[in-house]
Scaffold this motif. Structure first.
Motif, PDB file in Angstrom:
ATOM      1  N   GLY A  14       0.804  -1.221   0.000  1.00 62.02           N
ATOM      2  CA  GLY A  14       0.000   0.000   0.000  1.00 62.02           C
ATOM      3  C   GLY A  14       0.835   1.269   0.000  1.00 62.02           C
ATOM      4  O   GLY A  14       0.401   2.314  -0.496  1.00 62.02           O
ATOM      5  N   ASP A 110     -10.207   1.946  13.918  1.00 62.39           N
ATOM      6  CA  ASP A 110      -9.230   0.878  13.753  1.00 62.39           C
ATOM      7  C   ASP A 110      -8.510   0.545  15.064  1.00 62.39           C
ATOM      8  O   ASP A 110      -8.414   1.369  15.951  1.00 62.39           O
ATOM      9  CB  ASP A 110      -8.208   1.328  12.713  1.00 62.39           C
ATOM     10  CG  ASP A 110      -7.479   0.180  12.073  1.00 62.39           C
ATOM     11  OD1 ASP A 110      -7.805  -0.974  12.376  1.00 62.39           O
ATOM     12  OD2 ASP A 110      -6.590   0.447  11.271  1.00 62.39           O
ATOM     13  N   TRP A 128      -1.429   0.408  12.567  1.00 60.22           N
ATOM     14  CA  TRP A 128      -2.883   0.274  12.499  1.00 60.22           C
ATOM     15  C   TRP A 128      -3.209  -1.069  11.889  1.00 60.22           C
ATOM     16  O   TRP A 128      -2.609  -1.461  10.886  1.00 60.22           O
ATOM     17  CB  TRP A 128      -3.502   1.369  11.646  1.00 60.22           C
ATOM     18  CG  TRP A 128      -3.183   2.751  12.072  1.00 60.22           C
ATOM     19  CD1 TRP A 128      -3.285   3.281  13.326  1.00 60.22           C
ATOM     20  CD2 TRP A 128      -2.674   3.793  11.249  1.00 60.22           C
ATOM     21  NE1 TRP A 128      -2.882   4.591  13.324  1.00 60.22           N
ATOM     22  CE2 TRP A 128      -2.506   4.936  12.050  1.00 60.22           C
ATOM     23  CE3 TRP A 128      -2.355   3.881   9.899  1.00 60.22           C
ATOM     24  CZ2 TRP A 128      -2.027   6.120  11.558  1.00 60.22           C
ATOM     25  CZ3 TRP A 128      -1.878   5.077   9.413  1.00 60.22           C
ATOM     26  CH2 TRP A 128      -1.732   6.180  10.237  1.00 60.22           C
ATOM     27  N   ARG A 130      -5.634  -2.024  10.081  1.00 64.13           N
ATOM     28  CA  ARG A 130      -6.088  -1.944   8.693  1.00 64.13           C
ATOM     29  C   ARG A 130      -5.361  -0.850   7.922  1.00 64.13           C
ATOM     30  O   ARG A 130      -5.858  -0.331   6.938  1.00 64.13           O
ATOM     31  CB  ARG A 130      -7.592  -1.705   8.648  1.00 64.13           C
ATOM     32  CG  ARG A 130      -8.361  -2.965   9.014  1.00 64.13           C
ATOM     33  CD  ARG A 130      -9.842  -2.744   8.941  1.00 64.13           C
ATOM     34  NE  ARG A 130     -10.336  -2.709  10.311  1.00 64.13           N
ATOM     35  CZ  ARG A 130     -11.360  -2.006  10.718  1.00 64.13           C
ATOM     36  NH1 ARG A 130     -12.037  -1.275   9.889  1.00 64.13           N
ATOM     37  NH2 ARG A 130     -11.724  -2.042  11.979  1.00 64.13           N
ATOM     38  N   GLY A 131      -4.149  -0.515   8.356  1.00 63.87           N
ATOM     39  CA  GLY A 131      -3.352   0.499   7.671  1.00 63.87           C
ATOM     40  C   GLY A 131      -2.673  -0.078   6.435  1.00 63.87           C
ATOM     41  O   GLY A 131      -2.873  -1.245   6.074  1.00 63.87           O
ATOM     42  N   VAL A 132      -1.850   0.727   5.786  1.00 59.92           N
ATOM     43  CA  VAL A 132      -1.228   0.302   4.526  1.00 59.92           C
ATOM     44  C   VAL A 132      -0.287  -0.882   4.704  1.00 59.92           C
ATOM     45  O   VAL A 132      -0.070  -1.631   3.759  1.00 59.92           O
ATOM     46  CB  VAL A 132      -0.485   1.467   3.832  1.00 59.92           C
ATOM     47  CG1 VAL A 132      -1.448   2.533   3.394  1.00 59.92           C
ATOM     48  CG2 VAL A 132       0.607   2.031   4.698  1.00 59.92           C
ATOM     49  N   HIS A 135      -3.135  -4.155   6.188  1.00 60.39           N
ATOM     50  CA  HIS A 135      -4.531  -4.285   5.737  1.00 60.39           C
ATOM     51  C   HIS A 135      -4.903  -5.722   5.387  1.00 60.39           C
ATOM     52  O   HIS A 135      -5.933  -6.212   5.816  1.00 60.39           O
ATOM     53  CB  HIS A 135      -4.791  -3.363   4.548  1.00 60.39           C
ATOM     54  CG  HIS A 135      -6.199  -3.384   4.095  1.00 60.39           C
ATOM     55  ND1 HIS A 135      -7.219  -2.882   4.863  1.00 60.39           N
ATOM     56  CD2 HIS A 135      -6.778  -3.879   2.977  1.00 60.39           C
ATOM     57  CE1 HIS A 135      -8.361  -3.050   4.235  1.00 60.39           C
ATOM     58  NE2 HIS A 135      -8.121  -3.658   3.082  1.00 60.39           N
ATOM     59  N   SER A 136      -4.091  -6.389   4.632  1.00 63.35           N
ATOM     60  CA  SER A 136      -4.403  -7.769   4.244  1.00 63.35           C
ATOM     61  C   SER A 136      -3.538  -8.783   5.001  1.00 63.35           C
ATOM     62  O   SER A 136      -3.479  -9.950   4.622  1.00 63.35           O
ATOM     63  CB  SER A 136      -4.211  -7.942   2.738  1.00 63.35           C
ATOM     64  OG  SER A 136      -2.871  -7.669   2.396  1.00 63.35           O
ATOM     65  N   PRO A 138      -3.454  -9.474   8.817  1.00 72.54           N
ATOM     66  CA  PRO A 138      -3.771  -9.297  10.243  1.00 72.54           C
ATOM     67  C   PRO A 138      -2.876 -10.101  11.175  1.00 72.54           C
ATOM     68  O   PRO A 138      -2.609  -9.672  12.296  1.00 72.54           O
ATOM     69  CB  PRO A 138      -5.240  -9.733  10.353  1.00 72.54           C
ATOM     70  CG  PRO A 138      -5.470 -10.587   9.164  1.00 72.54           C
ATOM     71  CD  PRO A 138      -4.553 -10.097   8.089  1.00 72.54           C
TER      72      PRO A 138
END
Length: 158
Positions: A14, A110, A128, A130-132, A135-136, A138
């Protein structure tokens, strides 16, 4: 704190999308500025070079952005500033789920990693769920959180 800083995770893809998006936006800004102010010659070069320099500096900061650890402490590199803390100044490392209230509705935000200092202050990290970077991924977010907690615990025991 002159020790070797290590980022305990690989940056996500990202970041490259953000850098590409900024390049497109600055190219459009360059084009619009040249058209708006009817620039020619040196004016075009000055605007283009200035915005290209802004992009290079911004891209460098985005690539370096994140949380780094060492045997001495933790370093949080943001876009505009960096902050380092020694492990003995940190009281705890926690996951924080923020909730914002909008009238009767609660908006869940988040999950982030939050550092609590001994003086009661809290420090937000750049981590975070779900940050860059996560995000995918976890599982990687949880692993990084555990790595930071384990390093803090190991430093507290010494």
């Amino acid at each position: 704190m002159g020790s070797h800083w290590v980022r305990p995770y690989t940056p996500g893809n990202g970041r490259w999308l953000v850098i590409l998006w900024e390049a497109v936006a600055l190219a459009l800004l360059t084009w619009a500025s040249i058209r708006q102010f009817d620039l020619i010659g040196h004016g075009v070069r000055a605007v283009a070079c200035t915005l290209a320099a802004v992009w290079v500096i911004g891209a460098w900061r985005i690539l370096r952005h994140g949380v780094y650890v060492s045997s001495d402490g933790v370093l949080i590199r943001g876009l505009l500033r960096s902050r380092s803390m020694r492990w003995h100044d940190i009281a705890g490392v926690h996951l924080h789920q923020s909730i914002h209230k909008l009238g009767r509705w609660e908006l869940q935000n988040d999950t982030t990693v939050l550092i609590e200092r001994h003086d009661g202050a809290t420090v937000n990290t750049e981590l975070w769920a779900r940050g860059v970077d996560f995000h995918s991924r976890p599982k990687l977010f949880r692993a990084v959180y555990q790595e930071i907690r384990n390093r803090h615990r190991a430093a507290a025991e010494n």
